[in-house]
Design a protein around this motif. Structure first.
Motif, PDB file in Angstrom:
ATOM      1  N   PHE A 220      26.860 -40.941  26.171  1.00  0.00           N
ATOM      2  CA  PHE A 220      26.096 -40.956  27.051  1.00  0.00           C
ATOM      3  C   PHE A 220      25.879 -40.911  28.070  1.00  0.00           C
ATOM      4  O   PHE A 220      25.262 -40.055  29.246  1.00  0.00           O
ATOM      5  N   ALA A 221      27.545 -41.448  28.250  1.00  0.00           N
ATOM      6  CA  ALA A 221      28.134 -40.390  30.347  1.00  0.00           C
ATOM      7  C   ALA A 221      27.568 -39.020  29.858  1.00  0.00           C
ATOM      8  O   ALA A 221      27.455 -38.749  31.381  1.00  0.00           O
ATOM      9  N   LEU A 222      27.874 -38.213  28.889  1.00  0.00           N
ATOM     10  CA  LEU A 222      28.593 -36.661  29.165  1.00  0.00           C
ATOM     11  C   LEU A 222      26.631 -36.768  29.454  1.00  0.00           C
ATOM     12  O   LEU A 222      26.456 -35.236  29.870  1.00  0.00           O
ATOM     13  N   VAL A 223      25.931 -36.822  28.611  1.00  0.00           N
ATOM     14  CA  VAL A 223      24.847 -36.340  28.579  1.00  0.00           C
ATOM     15  C   VAL A 223      24.693 -36.442  30.014  1.00  0.00           C
ATOM     16  O   VAL A 223      23.280 -35.893  30.326  1.00  0.00           O
ATOM     17  N   ILE A 224      24.192 -38.358  30.434  1.00  0.00           N
ATOM     18  CA  ILE A 224      23.884 -37.950  31.944  1.00  0.00           C
ATOM     19  C   ILE A 224      24.316 -37.300  32.832  1.00  0.00           C
ATOM     20  O   ILE A 224      23.496 -36.978  34.133  1.00  0.00           O
ATOM     21  N   ALA A 225      25.859 -37.453  32.841  1.00  0.00           N
ATOM     22  CA  ALA A 225      26.384 -35.934  33.333  1.00  0.00           C
ATOM     23  C   ALA A 225      25.570 -34.785  33.263  1.00  0.00           C
ATOM     24  O   ALA A 225      25.693 -33.647  34.452  1.00  0.00           O
ATOM     25  N   ALA A 226      25.336 -34.493  32.227  1.00  0.00           N
ATOM     26  CA  ALA A 226      24.977 -32.930  31.662  1.00  0.00           C
ATOM     27  C   ALA A 226      24.032 -32.742  32.353  1.00  0.00           C
ATOM     28  O   ALA A 226      23.484 -31.850  33.235  1.00  0.00           O
ATOM     29  N   ALA A 227      22.306 -33.599  32.805  1.00  0.00           N
ATOM     30  CA  ALA A 227      21.912 -33.628  33.115  1.00  0.00           C
ATOM     31  C   ALA A 227      21.435 -33.095  34.764  1.00  0.00           C
ATOM     32  O   ALA A 227      20.792 -32.427  35.432  1.00  0.00           O
ATOM     33  N   VAL A 228      22.438 -34.697  35.016  1.00  0.00           N
ATOM     34  CA  VAL A 228      22.477 -34.405  36.581  1.00  0.00           C
ATOM     35  C   VAL A 228      22.697 -32.836  36.844  1.00  0.00           C
ATOM     36  O   VAL A 228      22.084 -32.419  38.035  1.00  0.00           O
ATOM     37  N   LEU A 229      23.754 -32.039  36.561  1.00  0.00           N
ATOM     38  CA  LEU A 229      24.460 -30.724  36.770  1.00  0.00           C
ATOM     39  C   LEU A 229      23.510 -29.764  36.864  1.00  0.00           C
ATOM     40  O   LEU A 229      23.461 -29.505  37.000  1.00  0.00           O
ATOM     41  N   LEU A 230      22.681 -29.949  36.202  1.00  0.00           N
ATOM     42  CA  LEU A 230      21.560 -29.004  35.091  1.00  0.00           C
ATOM     43  C   LEU A 230      20.420 -29.187  36.666  1.00  0.00           C
ATOM     44  O   LEU A 230      19.734 -28.282  36.664  1.00  0.00           O
ATOM     45  N   GLY A 231      20.116 -30.585  36.447  1.00  0.00           N
ATOM     46  CA  GLY A 231      19.126 -31.020  37.903  1.00  0.00           C
ATOM     47  C   GLY A 231      19.826 -30.211  38.917  1.00  0.00           C
ATOM     48  O   GLY A 231      18.674 -29.858  40.133  1.00  0.00           O
ATOM     49  N   LEU A 232      21.081 -30.361  39.527  1.00  0.00           N
ATOM     50  CA  LEU A 232      21.431 -29.489  40.994  1.00  0.00           C
ATOM     51  C   LEU A 232      21.621 -28.325  40.574  1.00  0.00           C
ATOM     52  O   LEU A 232      20.730 -27.368  41.800  1.00  0.00           O
ATOM     53  N   ALA A 233      21.757 -27.867  39.325  1.00  0.00           N
ATOM     54  CA  ALA A 233      21.599 -26.266  39.490  1.00  0.00           C
ATOM     55  C   ALA A 233      20.605 -25.455  39.939  1.00  0.00           C
ATOM     56  O   ALA A 233      19.341 -24.359  40.226  1.00  0.00           O
ATOM     57  N   PHE A 234      19.752 -26.672  38.958  1.00  0.00           N
ATOM     58  CA  PHE A 234      17.710 -26.132  39.382  1.00  0.00           C
ATOM     59  C   PHE A 234      17.294 -26.523  40.603  1.00  0.00           C
ATOM     60  O   PHE A 234      16.345 -26.923  41.045  1.00  0.00           O
ATOM     61  N   GLY A 235      18.085 -26.859  41.384  1.00  0.00           N
ATOM     62  CA  GLY A 235      17.660 -27.421  42.816  1.00  0.00           C
ATOM     63  C   GLY A 235      17.206 -28.921  43.195  1.00  0.00           C
ATOM     64  O   GLY A 235      16.714 -29.249  44.007  1.00  0.00           O
ATOM     65  N   GLY A 236      17.510 -29.289  41.772  1.00  0.00           N
ATOM     66  CA  GLY A 236      16.486 -30.240  42.717  1.00  0.00           C
ATOM     67  C   GLY A 236      18.290 -31.459  43.243  1.00  0.00           C
ATOM     68  O   GLY A 236      18.782 -31.367  44.229  1.00  0.00           O
ATOM     69  N   ARG A 237      17.635 -33.085  43.355  1.00  0.00           N
ATOM     70  CA  ARG A 237      18.639 -34.149  44.566  1.00  0.00           C
ATOM     71  C   ARG A 237      18.155 -34.378  43.513  1.00  0.00           C
ATOM     72  O   ARG A 237      17.191 -35.911  43.246  1.00  0.00           O
ATOM     73  N   PRO A 238      19.489 -35.412  43.479  1.00  0.00           N
ATOM     74  CA  PRO A 238      19.808 -36.772  43.158  1.00  0.00           C
ATOM     75  C   PRO A 238      18.850 -37.920  44.011  1.00  0.00           C
ATOM     76  O   PRO A 238      19.083 -39.102  42.779  1.00  0.00           O
ATOM     77  N   SER A 239      19.110 -37.987  44.824  1.00  0.00           N
ATOM     78  CA  SER A 239      17.767 -38.770  45.292  1.00  0.00           C
ATOM     79  C   SER A 239      16.395 -38.761  44.814  1.00  0.00           C
ATOM     80  O   SER A 239      15.676 -40.576  45.139  1.00  0.00           O
ATOM     81  N   ARG A 240      15.663 -37.901  44.710  1.00  0.00           N
ATOM     82  CA  ARG A 240      14.505 -38.335  44.108  1.00  0.00           C
ATOM     83  C   ARG A 240      14.260 -39.131  42.775  1.00  0.00           C
ATOM     84  O   ARG A 240      13.090 -39.256  42.370  1.00  0.00           O
ATOM     85  N   LEU A 241      15.583 -39.203  42.285  1.00  0.00           N
ATOM     86  CA  LEU A 241      15.530 -40.151  41.013  1.00  0.00           C
ATOM     87  C   LEU A 241      15.004 -41.706  41.235  1.00  0.00           C
ATOM     88  O   LEU A 241      14.608 -42.150  39.984  1.00  0.00           O
ATOM     89  N   GLU A 242      15.159 -41.610  42.418  1.00  0.00           N
ATOM     90  CA  GLU A 242      14.631 -43.173  43.127  1.00  0.00           C
ATOM     91  C   GLU A 242      12.768 -43.136  43.001  1.00  0.00           C
ATOM     92  O   GLU A 242      12.522 -44.455  43.205  1.00  0.00           O
ATOM     93  N   SER A 243      12.269 -41.957  42.639  1.00  0.00           N
ATOM     94  CA  SER A 243      10.931 -42.060  42.723  1.00  0.00           C
ATOM     95  C   SER A 243      10.013 -42.195  40.887  1.00  0.00           C
ATOM     96  O   SER A 243       9.501 -41.788  40.951  1.00  0.00           O
ATOM     97  N   LEU A 244      11.633 -41.841  39.856  1.00  0.00           N
ATOM     98  CA  LEU A 244      10.336 -42.113  38.906  1.00  0.00           C
ATOM     99  C   LEU A 244      10.698 -43.777  38.675  1.00  0.00           C
ATOM    100  O   LEU A 244      11.132 -44.695  38.998  1.00  0.00           O
TER     101      LEU A 244
END
Length: 242
Positions: A27-51
């Motif tokens: 599960f941790a690997l899946v979450i880490a991979a998702a965050v890395l992909l989000g960063l690669a596509f120009g995303g920001r972790p702070s935007r997760l608060e909007s979910l």
């Protein structure tokens, strides 16, 4: 651990198909991979608060039911009780996913939950392939299931149905886990949800809610005023008498 608990249920005192630590690692690997992909596509972790997820209480109740000790009998009252509890649990989880279908990636989670729901209810638990356990390096789990049946897992037999949806996908060490096709959809959906949220592609709280479509405007969106044509009198433009 969340994804595995969503599709098969897990308790710290039972010997599940994948140990809690290994499940947590995946599960941790899946979450880490998702965050890395989000960063690669120009995303920001702070935007997760909007979910914003609607009816999230259904997840708490649905998962809570899977933590209830269930009888292990393969037939009779034990089978009926175990199947009923799991069916109610999955109904709540599937309803939650359906209520949030407008959230990007939730459709994959809904499909994955539905797949696991079908095979677990059809067989009174999740069937697990013997060869899958060997290929994933879980000989100790195989030996345990050969001696006694776990309340939510059992070794796959010829009497089981929908076996292509069972835990027949081996994930080798260091993960060492048996997965189902539904698991893959759930993990893929989680990645999509996180990446979309990091990129700011999540709908507003109102538009994310499940419900019928009314009119030509999206739910929660105020109708736009008609354009001011300029050459018509005010009364004619507004459609009201002076």
């Amino acid at each position: 651990m969340l994804a595995r608990c969503l599709d098969t249920g897990c308790r710290p005192w039972e010997h599940p198909v994948a140990s809690t630590s290994l499940t947590m690692r995946l599960f941790a690997l899946v979450i880490a991979a998702a965050v890395l992909l989000g960063l690669a596509f120009g995303g920001r972790p702070s935007r997760l608060e909007s979910l914003r997820l609607h009816w999230w209480g259904l997840v708490i109740v649905g998962l809570g039911l899977q933590f209830v000790p269930l009888p292990e009998g393969a037939s009779g009252t034990d089978l009926v009780l175990r199947t009923t509890v799991l069916a109610v649990s999955y109904t709540l989880l599937v309803t939650f996913a359906a209520a949030n279908l407008r959230v990007a990636g939730m459709a994959l989670i809904l499909i994955g939950l539905s797949m696991n729901f079908a095979v677990i209810v059809a067989n009174g638990g999740m069937p697990v392939g013997e060869q899958t356990l060997r290929d994933s390096g879980q000989e100790d789990v195989l030996a345990s299931l050969q001696v006694e049946r776990a309340d939510k897992h059992h070794l796959l037999t010829e009497q089981d149905s929908l076996t292509f949806l069972a835990d027949v996908i081996a994930i080798p060490p260091p993960i060492a886990q048996a997965a189902s096709l539904g698991d893959l959809f759930i993990y893929g959906g989680l990645i999509w949800v996180i990446v979309a949220a990091m990129r700011g592609r999540t709908p507003s709280p109102r538009s994310a809610a499940w419900g019928p479509y009314r009119g030509k405007h999206r739910p929660g969106e105020a109708p736009t005023a008609p354009p001011d044509l300029g050459f018509l009198p005010a009364a004619t433009r507004s459609g009201t008498a002076p």
